[in-house]
Design a protein around this motif. Structure first.
Motif, PDB file in Angstrom:
ATOM      1  N   GLU A   1       0.816  -1.223   0.000  1.00 25.98           N
ATOM      2  CA  GLU A   1       0.000   0.000   0.000  1.00 25.98           C
ATOM      3  C   GLU A   1       0.849   1.272   0.000  1.00 25.98           C
ATOM      4  OE1 GLU A   1      -3.928  -1.776   2.360  1.00 25.98           O
ATOM      5  OE2 GLU A   1      -2.783  -0.118   3.212  1.00 25.98           O
TER       6      GLU A   1
ATOM      7  N   PRO B   1      -8.576   0.298   6.514  1.00 24.28           N
ATOM      8  CA  PRO B   1      -8.597   1.276   5.429  1.00 24.28           C
ATOM      9  C   PRO B   1      -9.512   2.459   5.726  1.00 24.28           C
ATOM     10  CG  PRO B   1      -8.760  -0.956   4.542  1.00 24.28           C
ATOM     11  CD  PRO B   1      -8.867  -1.070   6.028  1.00 24.28           C
TER      12      PRO B   1
ATOM     13  N   ARG C   1      -7.817   5.732   6.842  1.00 25.98           N
ATOM     14  CA  ARG C   1      -6.909   6.444   5.946  1.00 25.98           C
ATOM     15  C   ARG C   1      -7.454   7.825   5.585  1.00 25.98           C
ATOM     16  NH1 ARG C   1      -6.415   2.851   1.845  1.00 25.98           N
ATOM     17  NH2 ARG C   1      -4.690   1.693   2.781  1.00 25.98           N
TER      18      ARG C   1
END
Lengths: 365, 365, 365, 365
Positions: free
Chosen positions: D185, D192, D195
């Motif tokens: 990544e 996720p 993020r």
């Protein structure tokens, strides 16, 4: 660090001729290696003074004491430190060295480097006595090598003033038995008959208040092919960086050595062949067992030239560092007229240490 | 690490004869050192092939490119990396080396060590071509030395087959002017008259599909007394661990070298005296400027023996590593019949690098 | 080598909790440094067990003996080796460690690494007792630093279970006087009033057959700007590679440390200014005196987290390595319920050693 | 040498932000290792700027060129040198740095150390750009590790200003699959969903002409028990001496890290047990997979705190080094408001390099 050597099998030597003790710290010993104490002492005895009629009359016990790293005589894998107490010190003999440096000795250069703070007693950290811990470490290394089929031995090839034949090792047919015999002798020579002649030359030097240089050849048998690394990590480089740490060494050569300068390629190249057992060998061994820095599996052979010990009792020219004038010097005290027979033991020790390092570098320890 | 050398002034050499590029990363350069590019190229040219009638006909540009470490021609104190693109590669010449190792070369030992993954093209990382980055690093070091009053030069003392007189340096009266002259020559010799004879001996070897060994002597002038350290950090040890990294070196000696083995103390000891300027010197210099590993201020002198280049075109015995049989080999390709004149340049480079390291170790850089 | 540290000022520690002796060999000491013996002993005493009511009841003399490297109390420039005899050994306490590894201790990992040959008595080479030679070397280093205007001190910031205020150093206004005071204390704390509370927390842990972790902050004052090197030779890297060698350290941070992860640039950046004397300083010191690995001249400050000593006497789960089963363990023997106050002395020693190395690397020693 | 790291697997990084090229020389690579070029480029791309919306808008090709050490994509055992040309240089942006040092940056300390000769363009040798060759070397190491069952991955735990939950690795149940995902990544996070929130915090800092620090956690899975050495050669020491070479790291901790300072032994000790397969494990992993410096076989986990990038465009206080006065500075040029996502890639690279060194030290490479 200048008194340490090795990356994987590292020795750090400390002490001086007249400090309380001298010793060596050994790092990188694998665990589980039994050490035979009698064999260690036997090697120490070979180097100790007073063993051979030609050496100095000083008596040093040279009894090592292991402080750590051994448990029931077996290595633990932690650093092994051994010390030797300095018991027989006559410091007064050396009082003038700071003022009147001995020609050929480190007195003057040490004075410049250390600004007068260096320990001058008996040569201090520059003393040949420091080969005692080197020999101890070498004797430890030798036992590791023996367990792995590697044998080390050296012999005195020349003594200054001795006129007899110079008989080197057979670089191809050299046998472990010969090396084993040599590595047990006090004055190791291939042909015992020459020893008396060499002793005679040394005695002659002593009578003349002089000293004698000499040449020692050393061999390592049983190192597998493929040890050593290219460029600055070659077997030659590693051995050289160690051997020049033995006092009095002024030259070092491998295999045919300086003779290669006078050879043609067709003479010097060692032709490969396959022996009956399917092993690859060379018919000659001018390379001394090293090609491109890497061992070939042939006997690894090198020679070191030792200068005559600089401490001679006849009058010599020097300078008076305090008065700033020229001066005369007469060295007193007890000194070997020839350190070469004992230096052979130190050279063997260096070879053992270097061989263990080479094995360790290649993951074969 | 085997392709790196030095603790305070560290060179890391990379590449092989036929890789995309070769080069050297230099760490420990002091900041603020201007580097004269023409002088760097002049040293590179001395080592490059095809400069002397006796050398190989290969033409290599040997044009270094500095990637970093310089700003407006002055060192920044960060690592300086220089590379040389390999442009003139004929890989086909070397196809058989993995099967039929050349006697005297690293082909066989590298095969054992690297299990066949080594780059055999042109000798790979063992190639004499790797002396190009060494000479580059030496040329950088030389400029640092010049600014500090240190001069380095070498000369060819012997070429195998040349019968003329062997004229060494005057170990006491050696002048910087001579070293400066030598360090500008392609085939450096003290007496230019002998050069032709030496070239003749080399040419004779070439005609006979052979090669010739030789002896090179090197000197460092202007190093102050007190550089170097006891035991394994001595000037001899450091120089040796570097010099044996030059391909073909089989012997190294300092000062009187192997002759010390035949000398008595009264002959070998160099008596100190004070000159008119109050400087301490020695009347002779058998020590080669090093006592106890530490510089004495006298000329530092050493000699290295180079074996004849093993790549000769006459038929030789070897083994077939794939077939497991004995075999015959005829080396093709272009090879120097004698690398000694170019090796002298590499030896000077090593001396320059070692001298800078000695100064750095002593805090004098 | 794992038990050695440093390039210019190098310490090699040897021995184990129950070997005949432990010690340290120090290389790179400049010549001409007088060492005050009482001050050395004072530092040794701070680390020795049994000094503080909270520490173990074992009594170790911890009397160092210098074997070499000193002449009339002044360094000679040769390696200084000091040993401490192990006199108070009760080997029986530890007999089960090879079978039942203590949770949190190196028993298990050492067993895997050394195949059972490791010295398990008292933790062997992993024992906290090895901080004694570290403290000795640090005490030597401290005297070199004092002569160069550098002061080192540490204090206990936290003890697990102590609820009082966490008072760190003032990173800008920190005074040498405070560091000097701390470096003479057995249980160094900024505010003496908190010591009793911390001792209470430790005593509480002991009563509960438990142990307590803690946090120590250390500072170096007087290091000039410009020490340290970029990348892996930074002051942080060098200190870290040494400090993680002290048993029980699990975290290390410089300046604002882990708080920087929660800061914005405008908060974390330390603005430069010129003080009245024309000296460049920063108004804050989140950087802990290090920018880009190089000292800024501001106080160099770091903190180390020490885990609770794993040897607790309450029953714990473990495995039986011989039987290959799960098992219960009850550690016997005398153990500190909290090694943090003594660890502070070790941390100071590490700081002294690292500071001397930084000075040496920069040619300021 | 400060820009080199490692004893058995050694990387030497060279170059600066605006030099002709940057690069890395890797020594100690075993022969016969195929390197997948696409995987190398994939890792380089993760670190390259301009990949994530939050990073700087500079576009650097970061295309490595391998000069040597590879033959047909397989390592030869000789040094592997790779360079990256610097193509996108705007030197004018940095002209004022020699006069007005940026707070929090190495400008001032480098000026003191290098006396003004340092390359200030873009931070010179101190630039974060030097993590490109580090990531290259790490990507090489990663391929060696993959072949030996070792996986490495990191994730961003905190970004300054982000208020969401701090979710660390599960130190016991951590899976190779998660690490593999993370290591592919650009902005690696466990969940996720966070993020976007972290990006928001970074964007907020950018809008405010500010920058943000952060915390990265990294794990190594699959290292066998028994890697690492006691004292200064411990896994923690080796990792630390490397990780603090990544710009902006101010803290490093292993396992439970600084929390151990607040723990009791009964909490911190990780009880051993034997799992169904007869493997020895610990029920908790506060030790972060390291006991006594040696790996336990449990996940090796560490965290590094990164300070906010010091180059912020709002006005800051500094000094004028030429005028010798206080001054104001407004940094221009393009700078990441947060280097943490890219630093995670560098941290992974460091972990890969350290893991290979640990294996090599133990003869497992």
């Amino acid at each position: 660090m200048s008194s340490s050597w090795g990356e994987r099998f590292r020795i750090s030597i400390f002490g001086g001729s007249h400090t309380e003790a001298i010793g060596v710290n050994i790092e990188g010993l694998p665990p589980g290696e039994p050490l035979d104490w009698e064999q260690l002492l036997a090697q120490m005895a070979r180097r100790a003074p007073g063993q051979d009629p030609t050496s100095t009359t000083r008596k040093e016990a040279d009894q090592p004491r292991v402080l750590c790293g051994l448990l029931d005589g077996v290595t633990t894998g932690a650093p092994l430190c051994a010390i030797i107490e300095n018991t027989n010190q006559r410091s007064k003999d050396y009082s003038q060295l700071k003022t009147l440096p001995r020609p050929g000795h480190a007195d003057y250069t040490a004075q410049v480097k250390y600004g007068g703070y260096q320990d001058v007693r008996g040569g201090g950290h520059f003393s040949g006595r420091l080969t005692a811990p080197l020999v101890f470490a070498g004797a430890v290394a030798r036992q590791l090598l023996a367990r792995r089929g590697v044998t080390v031995g050296a012999h005195v090839r020349k003594i200054a003033g001795y006129k007899g034949e110079d008989r080197p090792f057979d670089p191809v047919g050299l046998s472990p038995a010969l090396l084993e015999r040599l590595s047990g002798e006090y004055f190791p020579v291939i042909d015992p008959a020459v020893r008396q002649g060499m002793r005679g030359a040394i005695e002659e030097a002593r009578m003349a208040q002089n000293s004698a240089g000499g040449l020692v050849e050393c061999a390592i048998l049983g190192l597998p092919a493929g040890m050593g690394d290219p460029m600055f990590g070659g077997a030659e480089n590693r051995i050289a960086s160690l051997v020049f740490g033995i006092p009095a060494v002024k030259g070092l050569s491998f295999g045919a050595g300086f003779r290669v300068a006078e050879m043609l390629g067709s003479e010097n190249n060692d032709p490969f062949y396959m022996d009956e057992a399917g092993q690859i060998k060379t018919r000659t061994n001018h390379a001394g067992g090293i090609l491109g820095g890497i061992t070939s599996g042939m006997p690894l052979i090198f020679s070191a030239a030792f200068k005559p010990t600089p401490s001679i009792s006849r009058e010599q020219d020097t300078v008076d560092l305090q008065a700033g004038t020229n001066a005369k010097l007469r060295v007193t005290g007890r000194h070997d007229p020839c350190i070469v027979p004992r230096a052979a033991v130190a050279l063997e020790a260096a070879a053992c240490i270097a061989a263990v390092e080479l094995l360790a570098q290649s993951g074969k320890l």
